[in-house]
Design a protein around this motif. Structure first.
Motif, PDB file in Angstrom:
ATOM      1  N   THR A  71      -8.802 -20.390  -5.691  1.00  0.00           N
ATOM      2  CA  THR A  71      -7.989 -19.307  -5.927  1.00  0.00           C
ATOM      3  C   THR A  71      -7.687 -18.804  -7.424  1.00  0.00           C
ATOM      4  OG1 THR A  71      -6.512 -21.026  -6.581  1.00  0.00           O
ATOM      5  CG2 THR A  71      -6.671 -21.466  -4.387  1.00  0.00           C
ATOM      6  N   THR A  85      -3.061 -15.342  -0.410  1.00  0.00           N
ATOM      7  CA  THR A  85      -3.488 -15.297   1.459  1.00  0.00           C
ATOM      8  C   THR A  85      -4.665 -14.803   1.621  1.00  0.00           C
ATOM      9  OG1 THR A  85      -2.371 -12.883   1.701  1.00  0.00           O
ATOM     10  CG2 THR A  85      -0.705 -14.224   1.935  1.00  0.00           C
ATOM     11  N   HIS A  88      -4.168 -11.616  -0.855  1.00  0.00           N
ATOM     12  CA  HIS A  88      -3.482 -11.035  -1.441  1.00  0.00           C
ATOM     13  C   HIS A  88      -3.277 -11.622  -2.575  1.00  0.00           C
ATOM     14  CE1 HIS A  88      -1.776  -9.593   2.541  1.00  0.00           C
ATOM     15  NE2 HIS A  88      -0.661  -8.668   0.923  1.00  0.00           N
ATOM     16  N   GLU A 211      -2.862  -5.903  -2.914  1.00  0.00           N
ATOM     17  CA  GLU A 211      -3.755  -6.620  -1.068  1.00  0.00           C
ATOM     18  C   GLU A 211      -5.244  -5.931  -1.768  1.00  0.00           C
ATOM     19  OE1 GLU A 211      -3.582  -5.124   3.328  1.00  0.00           O
ATOM     20  OE2 GLU A 211      -1.620  -4.616   1.676  1.00  0.00           O
ATOM     21  N   ASP A 222      -0.556 -21.747  -0.842  1.00  0.00           N
ATOM     22  CA  ASP A 222       0.710 -21.119  -0.613  1.00  0.00           C
ATOM     23  C   ASP A 222       1.214 -21.255  -1.714  1.00  0.00           C
ATOM     24  OD1 ASP A 222      -0.006 -21.129   2.194  1.00  0.00           O
ATOM     25  OD2 ASP A 222       0.323 -23.571   2.640  1.00  0.00           O
ATOM     26  N   CYS A 332       6.597 -12.539   0.244  1.00  0.00           N
ATOM     27  CA  CYS A 332       6.513 -12.864   1.424  1.00  0.00           C
ATOM     28  C   CYS A 332       6.570 -11.738   2.633  1.00  0.00           C
ATOM     29  CB  CYS A 332       7.470 -14.461   2.334  1.00  0.00           C
ATOM     30  SG  CYS A 332       6.872 -14.599   4.142  1.00  0.00           S
ATOM     31  N   VAL A 335       3.332  -9.621   2.034  1.00  0.00           N
ATOM     32  CA  VAL A 335       2.725  -9.727   2.428  1.00  0.00           C
ATOM     33  C   VAL A 335       2.576 -10.285   3.949  1.00  0.00           C
ATOM     34  CG1 VAL A 335       1.535 -12.086   2.684  1.00  0.00           C
ATOM     35  CG2 VAL A 335       1.779 -11.689   0.396  1.00  0.00           C
ATOM     36  N   HIS A 336       3.332 -10.022   4.660  1.00  0.00           N
ATOM     37  CA  HIS A 336       3.436 -10.335   5.837  1.00  0.00           C
ATOM     38  C   HIS A 336       3.909  -9.024   6.483  1.00  0.00           C
ATOM     39  CE1 HIS A 336       2.028 -14.150   5.833  1.00  0.00           C
ATOM     40  NE2 HIS A 336       2.815 -14.651   5.181  1.00  0.00           N
TER      41      HIS A 336
END
Length: 345
Positions: A71, A85, A88, A211, A222, A332, A335-336
């Motif tokens: 990671t 993610t 990301h 991104e 996570d 978050c 990202v989303h």
């Protein structure tokens, strides 16, 4: 909460250089729980090794390219980061922005993923290659590698002259790690990091999200939140990065947290330049489950002199920015793009 909302507002920079500013609103939060009371310097010129160097160099690709080490990523500006993610990367804000403006090269920002050891040059069919001992007719650029005996010496090959190893094989055996680089589509930095906005609290906002244009085929880690360091398993944090004094190699370390504020973790994990932006992780128990899972609970920032006790006496630490509930919600959302998916369990 107006000042807090300004600090959590953020700027987005796209690959074409376009910038947008987004303001945020905070609702239903006790202000006392989010402000850091500890003064700290913004100096981040070095990272410290305290006493005996306790870092581990992960040289074996069987480990460095497998979870959780896989990671960890390298940022083209010289820092480290962590995949949160498939597309990301979480890193330190100072890796792309000096507090006044973006660093040179940010518009061409790249993220490097460690590649597994190449199989080419070891016989068999490689990617786009041919079977061992075969070459295209008229191909004069690829030379056959000499066979080796059990002691590492060259075998005698009747009727064959001395040959050199192919370039691909030499690069593999040299032990130099290789990266697969991916372009960055956009970056997001909290306004609290910008000079003149945070009034001495900029270190609390030393984080950013990148991104990627393409998702690498690597498992991510996570985000998570800890109320206090007292709840850390064995009292330890862990992080891996690409320290400059061990070029190209992934370096892992763990240590105890000595002190904390609402926004920072003060510790003596040995580190050198290049490790900034590494994801600080621990094992957290999954809600309602017996299973424990590694989660990112902070971002390694760097060395600082800090007045922890508020008595005017400063101490030096290696510092990590902790993921608070507000920062978790902010990252978050970056990202989303949907606040409904960003509730803390």
């Amino acid at each position: 909460l107006n000042d807090l909302e300004q600090l959590l507002s953020y700027e987005t920079v796209y690959e074409n250089g376009t910038r947008t500013y987004t303001s945020v609103s905070v609702h239903g939060l006790n202000e006392e729980t989010v402000w850091s009371k500890n003064a700290s310097s913004n100096s981040r010129h070095k990272r410290e090794v305290y006493g005996t160097d306790t870092r581990f160099t992960i040289t074996d690709k069987q480990y460095s390219t497998k979870y959780p080490f896989s990671t960890s990523v390298k940022i083209s500006t010289g820092c480290s980061g962590v995949l949160i993610t498939p597309k990301h990367v979480l890193t330190a804000a100072h890796c792309i922005h000096d507090g006044k403006d973006y660093l040179d090269g940010v518009q061409k920002l790249r993220v490097g993923i460690l590649k597994e050891k190449s199989r080419r040059g070891k016989g068999g069919k490689g990617r786009g290659g041919r079977e061992k001992g075969k070459r295209r007719k008229g191909d004069k650029t690829i030379e056959e590698a000499p066979e080796m005996d059990d002691n590492g010496g060259k075998k005698d090959r009747k009727g064959k002259g001395k040959t050199r190893k192919s370039r691909s094989r030499r690069s593999v055996e040299s032990g130099k790690p290789s990266f697969k680089w991916t372009k960055v589509k956009q970056t997001q930095v909290p306004k609290g990091w910008f000079k003149g906005v945070a009034d001495g609290l900029a270190a609390d906002y030393d984080y950013a999200v990148l991104e990627l244009k393409k998702a690498p085929k690597v498992k991510f880690m996570d985000l998570g939140i800890i109320p206090s360091v007292k709840e850390l398993p064995a009292g330890r944090i862990h992080f891996s990065g690409f320290d400059d004094d061990r070029p190209g190699n992934l370096v892992y370390r763990f240590c105890s947290v000595s002190d904390e504020s609402n926004d920072l973790l003060y510790q003596y994990c040995d580190a050198k330049p290049g490790s900034s932006g590494s994801g600080v992780y621990i094992r957290l128990k999954e809600p309602g489950k017996k299973k424990w899972k590694r989660k990112i609970i902070g971002v390694f920032s760097g060395h600082q002199w800090v007045d922890v006790n508020g008595n005017g006496e400063q101490q030096d630490y290696n510092v990590a920015v902790r993921i608070t509930p507000l920062k978790y919600a902010q990252i978050c959302y970056w990202v989303h793009g949907d606040a409904g998916e960003c509730r803390v369990a």
